[in-house]
Design a protein around this motif. Structure first.
Motif, PDB file in Angstrom:
ATOM      1  N   ALA A 173       3.322  -8.585  41.907  1.00  0.00           N
ATOM      2  CA  ALA A 173       3.841  -9.443  40.832  1.00  0.00           C
ATOM      3  C   ALA A 173       3.595 -10.915  41.130  1.00  0.00           C
ATOM      4  O   ALA A 173       3.392 -11.334  42.277  1.00  0.00           O
ATOM      5  N   ARG A 174       3.629 -11.712  40.048  1.00  0.00           N
ATOM      6  CA  ARG A 174       3.588 -13.174  40.172  1.00  0.00           C
ATOM      7  C   ARG A 174       5.045 -13.655  40.207  1.00  0.00           C
ATOM      8  O   ARG A 174       5.733 -13.635  39.190  1.00  0.00           O
ATOM      9  N   VAL A 175       5.472 -14.053  41.384  1.00  0.00           N
ATOM     10  CA  VAL A 175       6.893 -14.336  41.600  1.00  0.00           C
ATOM     11  C   VAL A 175       7.115 -15.828  41.832  1.00  0.00           C
ATOM     12  O   VAL A 175       6.382 -16.460  42.607  1.00  0.00           O
ATOM     13  N   ALA A 176       8.130 -16.364  41.164  1.00  0.00           N
ATOM     14  CA  ALA A 176       8.557 -17.745  41.399  1.00  0.00           C
ATOM     15  C   ALA A 176       9.877 -17.717  42.144  1.00  0.00           C
ATOM     16  O   ALA A 176      10.809 -17.020  41.740  1.00  0.00           O
ATOM     17  N   VAL A 177       9.956 -18.451  43.229  1.00  0.00           N
ATOM     18  CA  VAL A 177      11.221 -18.663  43.930  1.00  0.00           C
ATOM     19  C   VAL A 177      11.626 -20.106  43.694  1.00  0.00           C
ATOM     20  O   VAL A 177      10.875 -21.027  44.026  1.00  0.00           O
ATOM     21  N   ILE A 178      12.787 -20.295  43.097  1.00  0.00           N
ATOM     22  CA  ILE A 178      13.278 -21.644  42.820  1.00  0.00           C
ATOM     23  C   ILE A 178      14.382 -21.948  43.825  1.00  0.00           C
ATOM     24  O   ILE A 178      15.422 -21.297  43.841  1.00  0.00           O
ATOM     25  N   GLY A 179      14.120 -22.930  44.691  1.00  0.00           N
ATOM     26  CA  GLY A 179      15.071 -23.288  45.726  1.00  0.00           C
ATOM     27  C   GLY A 179      14.577 -22.895  47.102  1.00  0.00           C
ATOM     28  O   GLY A 179      13.905 -21.859  47.263  1.00  0.00           O
ATOM     29  N   THR A 180      14.905 -23.708  48.089  1.00  0.00           N
ATOM     30  CA  THR A 180      14.452 -23.435  49.461  1.00  0.00           C
ATOM     31  C   THR A 180      15.614 -23.607  50.444  1.00  0.00           C
ATOM     32  O   THR A 180      15.453 -24.211  51.504  1.00  0.00           O
ATOM     33  N   GLY A 181      16.772 -23.073  50.082  1.00  0.00           N
ATOM     34  CA  GLY A 181      17.921 -23.101  50.973  1.00  0.00           C
ATOM     35  C   GLY A 181      17.880 -21.963  51.970  1.00  0.00           C
ATOM     36  O   GLY A 181      16.863 -21.268  52.123  1.00  0.00           O
ATOM     37  N   ALA A 182      19.003 -21.731  52.627  1.00  0.00           N
ATOM     38  CA  ALA A 182      19.052 -20.766  53.728  1.00  0.00           C
ATOM     39  C   ALA A 182      18.684 -19.356  53.289  1.00  0.00           C
ATOM     40  O   ALA A 182      17.980 -18.633  54.007  1.00  0.00           O
ATOM     41  N   SER A 183      19.156 -18.924  52.111  1.00  0.00           N
ATOM     42  CA  SER A 183      18.841 -17.563  51.651  1.00  0.00           C
ATOM     43  C   SER A 183      17.358 -17.418  51.367  1.00  0.00           C
ATOM     44  O   SER A 183      16.717 -16.434  51.773  1.00  0.00           O
ATOM     45  N   ALA A 184      16.775 -18.411  50.667  1.00  0.00           N
ATOM     46  CA  ALA A 184      15.347 -18.351  50.334  1.00  0.00           C
ATOM     47  C   ALA A 184      14.498 -18.336  51.593  1.00  0.00           C
ATOM     48  O   ALA A 184      13.485 -17.618  51.668  1.00  0.00           O
ATOM     49  N   VAL A 185      14.879 -19.106  52.587  1.00  0.00           N
ATOM     50  CA  VAL A 185      14.127 -19.139  53.840  1.00  0.00           C
ATOM     51  C   VAL A 185      14.118 -17.759  54.505  1.00  0.00           C
ATOM     52  O   VAL A 185      13.155 -17.397  55.176  1.00  0.00           O
ATOM     53  N   GLN A 186      15.155 -16.972  54.277  1.00  0.00           N
ATOM     54  CA  GLN A 186      15.187 -15.633  54.859  1.00  0.00           C
ATOM     55  C   GLN A 186      14.406 -14.614  54.041  1.00  0.00           C
ATOM     56  O   GLN A 186      13.715 -13.763  54.603  1.00  0.00           O
ATOM     57  N   PHE A 187      14.514 -14.674  52.701  1.00  0.00           N
ATOM     58  CA  PHE A 187      13.857 -13.607  51.932  1.00  0.00           C
ATOM     59  C   PHE A 187      12.395 -13.889  51.606  1.00  0.00           C
ATOM     60  O   PHE A 187      11.629 -12.957  51.354  1.00  0.00           O
ATOM     61  N   ILE A 188      11.954 -15.134  51.616  1.00  0.00           N
ATOM     62  CA  ILE A 188      10.548 -15.441  51.305  1.00  0.00           C
ATOM     63  C   ILE A 188       9.595 -14.733  52.271  1.00  0.00           C
ATOM     64  O   ILE A 188       8.613 -14.099  51.824  1.00  0.00           O
ATOM     65  N   PRO A 189       9.804 -14.782  53.596  1.00  0.00           N
ATOM     66  CA  PRO A 189       8.887 -14.049  54.488  1.00  0.00           C
ATOM     67  C   PRO A 189       8.897 -12.541  54.265  1.00  0.00           C
ATOM     68  O   PRO A 189       7.910 -11.861  54.566  1.00  0.00           O
ATOM     69  N   GLU A 190      10.005 -12.008  53.735  1.00  0.00           N
ATOM     70  CA  GLU A 190      10.104 -10.567  53.506  1.00  0.00           C
ATOM     71  C   GLU A 190       9.312 -10.119  52.278  1.00  0.00           C
ATOM     72  O   GLU A 190       8.725  -9.031  52.273  1.00  0.00           O
ATOM     73  N   ILE A 191       9.318 -10.946  51.228  1.00  0.00           N
ATOM     74  CA  ILE A 191       8.646 -10.536  49.993  1.00  0.00           C
ATOM     75  C   ILE A 191       7.208 -11.005  49.916  1.00  0.00           C
ATOM     76  O   ILE A 191       6.411 -10.453  49.144  1.00  0.00           O
ATOM     77  N   GLN A 192       6.842 -11.995  50.719  1.00  0.00           N
ATOM     78  CA  GLN A 192       5.479 -12.567  50.628  1.00  0.00           C
ATOM     79  C   GLN A 192       4.374 -11.520  50.782  1.00  0.00           C
ATOM     80  O   GLN A 192       3.405 -11.520  49.991  1.00  0.00           O
ATOM     81  N   PRO A 193       4.457 -10.585  51.738  1.00  0.00           N
ATOM     82  CA  PRO A 193       3.360  -9.620  51.860  1.00  0.00           C
ATOM     83  C   PRO A 193       3.237  -8.657  50.679  1.00  0.00           C
ATOM     84  O   PRO A 193       2.180  -8.049  50.486  1.00  0.00           O
TER      85      PRO A 193
END
Length: 491
Positions: A173-193
């Motif tokens: 999917a084409r995913v947008a993450v809005i925000g780069t706080g503590a939660s985003a920093v944890q889940f971005i590496p998980e969903i990126q692949p």
């Protein structure tokens, strides 16, 4: 019974770390007539609600746990969400707390009845009254989503990290993450692949410092199991290391330089592209916002399917997000990593003796005495209330200090036959003046950034305790009755 409604001595709102800890200490002090109101169908608070990929604690679990219930079996240095939730369940069961919990019971309104000297409480399961009301609600319990123009027209999937949609497949999917706080920093590496394209919308770059996480070995767990003193020593070492962040927060901003150097080294080591590195370089002092521990965030952002966008979002289309540089970014899914509402909305439902709510008071000015009591709210206590949270220590340490203070207050009421206690206005005002004075030149207020550490106008400390947490524990070690107006039970 009062007018047909159930009556209890103590009503606690929230069955997370604070609520469970209160339950344990109340039972130890001989209190049995109390209930814990939990809006969900299970205990756990933030560790029940947050189930996003990669969810874990950013404080080592040897410290992010109750002092009275050490755990030698953590599988990693930093506990993951499932492990922490399981730990809470086991502690609650061991100390027989669940029998006091009312699940699926949301607080709708609570108001002080001065004539009868108790709290009138309305919940999703009916009404009740209580001699004492305690808010054990965490500060990160309600999702905050900004009102972007056109968001109502977006036809793709969208959800906040607090309400992760595990049924939605992100593969390709084409995913947008809005925000780069503590939660985003944890889940971005998980969903990126998994995703096809990941567009990260960053308003301000967070400070990232090394996490240094590792899996614990059988030997480590065996030593901790057989030698409890080693566990206490490790806990003490972590306490001292994290307490040291206070040097930056409220002692002298010049102490920030070693921490900032560590963050810059992490960025330079993990991000080779100069232009990307410039976008990821914070433009404010470390500590002004929450610094984040991660070894996986920067490498994820360097992958070919990831784009970091720093332009401001101006509109959302049916399948796109438009920024002020004129670019339209096509997306299928929006994940909000935009943090939490502070204060939580439930504070608007708690009204004191003059009819004003806790939320109204907080928005006017964050106020309390020791982060636990508030003038105008008799027989009412909070955990992690204004100036009861620390930016340089585990929240569990602060919660335990507050639980000790609250339980000692309730024992004082019981032993001395008191029906009503309320912090004296002059005691609260003196405390607030102390907090203001100690906050005046801190990194939270003068650090060239905007964060939930600050008041709405950006000029004041929104509620962090601007001193050492061990000093806070000392001053809350016993209930200081002289700071309170009290009245005895009528004959």
């Amino acid at each position: 019974m009062a007018n047909g409604a159930e009556h209890v001595s103590v009503a606690v709102v929230g069955a997370g770390f604070a609520g469970i800890g209160l339950g344990v200490r109340l039972r130890e002090a001989g209190f049995e007539d109390f209930v814990i109101l939990e809006r969900a169908g299970e205990l756990g608070g933030t560790w029940r609600a947050n189930t996003y990929p990669g969810c874990a604690c950013d404080v080592p679990s040897m410290l992010y746990s109750y002092s009275f219930a050490p755990n030698s079996e953590w599988s990693r240095r930093y506990g993951t969400q499932p492990e922490i939730l399981d730990y809470l369940r086991r502690v609650a069961a061991k100390f027989v707390v669940p029998q006091h919990i009312r699940y699926d019971t949301e607080l709708r309104e609570a108001s002080w009845d001065d004539a009868r000297g108790h709290w009138r409480i309305s919940t999703s399961q009916g009404s009740m009254t209580a001699d004492v009301l305690v808010s054990a609600i965490g500060p990160f319990s309600e999702a905050q989503i900004p009102e972007l123009p056109g968001i109502e027209n977006f036809t793709g999937a969208q959800f906040h990290s607090l309400h992760w949609d595990h049924g939605h497949d992100l593969t390709g999917a084409r995913v947008a993450v809005i925000g780069t706080g503590a939660s985003a920093v944890q889940f971005i590496p998980e969903i990126q692949p998994k995703v096809g394209q990941l567009t990260v919308f960053q308003r301000s770059a967070p400070w990232i410092v090394p996490r240094l996480d590792w899996a614990t070995s059988d030997l480590e767990r065996s030593v901790l199991r057989r030698m409890p003193l080693v566990g206490k020593a490790v806990r003490g070492a972590y306490f001292a290391a994290i307490e040291g962040f206070g040097l930056v927060g409220f002692v002298d901003k010049r102490f920030r330089h070693p921490y900032e150097a560590l963050g810059r080294l992490q960025l330079r080591r993990q991000v080779r592209d100069r232009r990307l590195r410039e976008r990821l370089t914070p433009d404010y002092m470390i500590g002004c916002k929450r610094a984040i521990f991660s070894d996986a965030y920067y490498p994820a952002l360097t992958q070919p399917n990831v784009e970091v966008v720093t332009s401001r979002i101006v509109a959302v289309g049916p399948r796109s997000i438009c920024t002020d540089d004129g670019v339209e970014h096509e997306v299928d899914t929006i994940i909000w990593g935009t943090g939490f509402g502070v204060p939580p909305q439930v504070f608007d439902r708690v009204r004191g003796s003059d009819g004003r709510s806790m939320g109204e008071l907080y928005r006017e000015r964050p106020q309390s005495y020791l982060g636990t009591t508030v003038t105008g709210f008799p027989n009412f206590f909070t955990t992690l209330g204004p100036f009861g949270a620390a930016g340089n220590q585990s929240a569990i340490f602060m919660i335990e200090a507050q639980v000790r203070y609250i339980v000692d207050a309730l024992k004082t009421m019981r032993d001395n036959g008191l029906r009503r206690i309320e912090v004296r206005p002059e005691a609260q005002q003196a405390f607030l003046l102390e907090m203001d004075a100690r906050s005046r030149d801190t990194v939270w207020v003068t650090g060239n950034c905007r964060s939930y550490y600050q008041t709405a106008d950006g000029t004041g400390n929104a509620g962090l305790y601007p001193n050492w947490s061990f000093e806070y524990a000392r001053r809350t070690s016993r209930f200081d009755e002289d700071a309170y107006l009290t009245s005895e039970v009528r004959g």
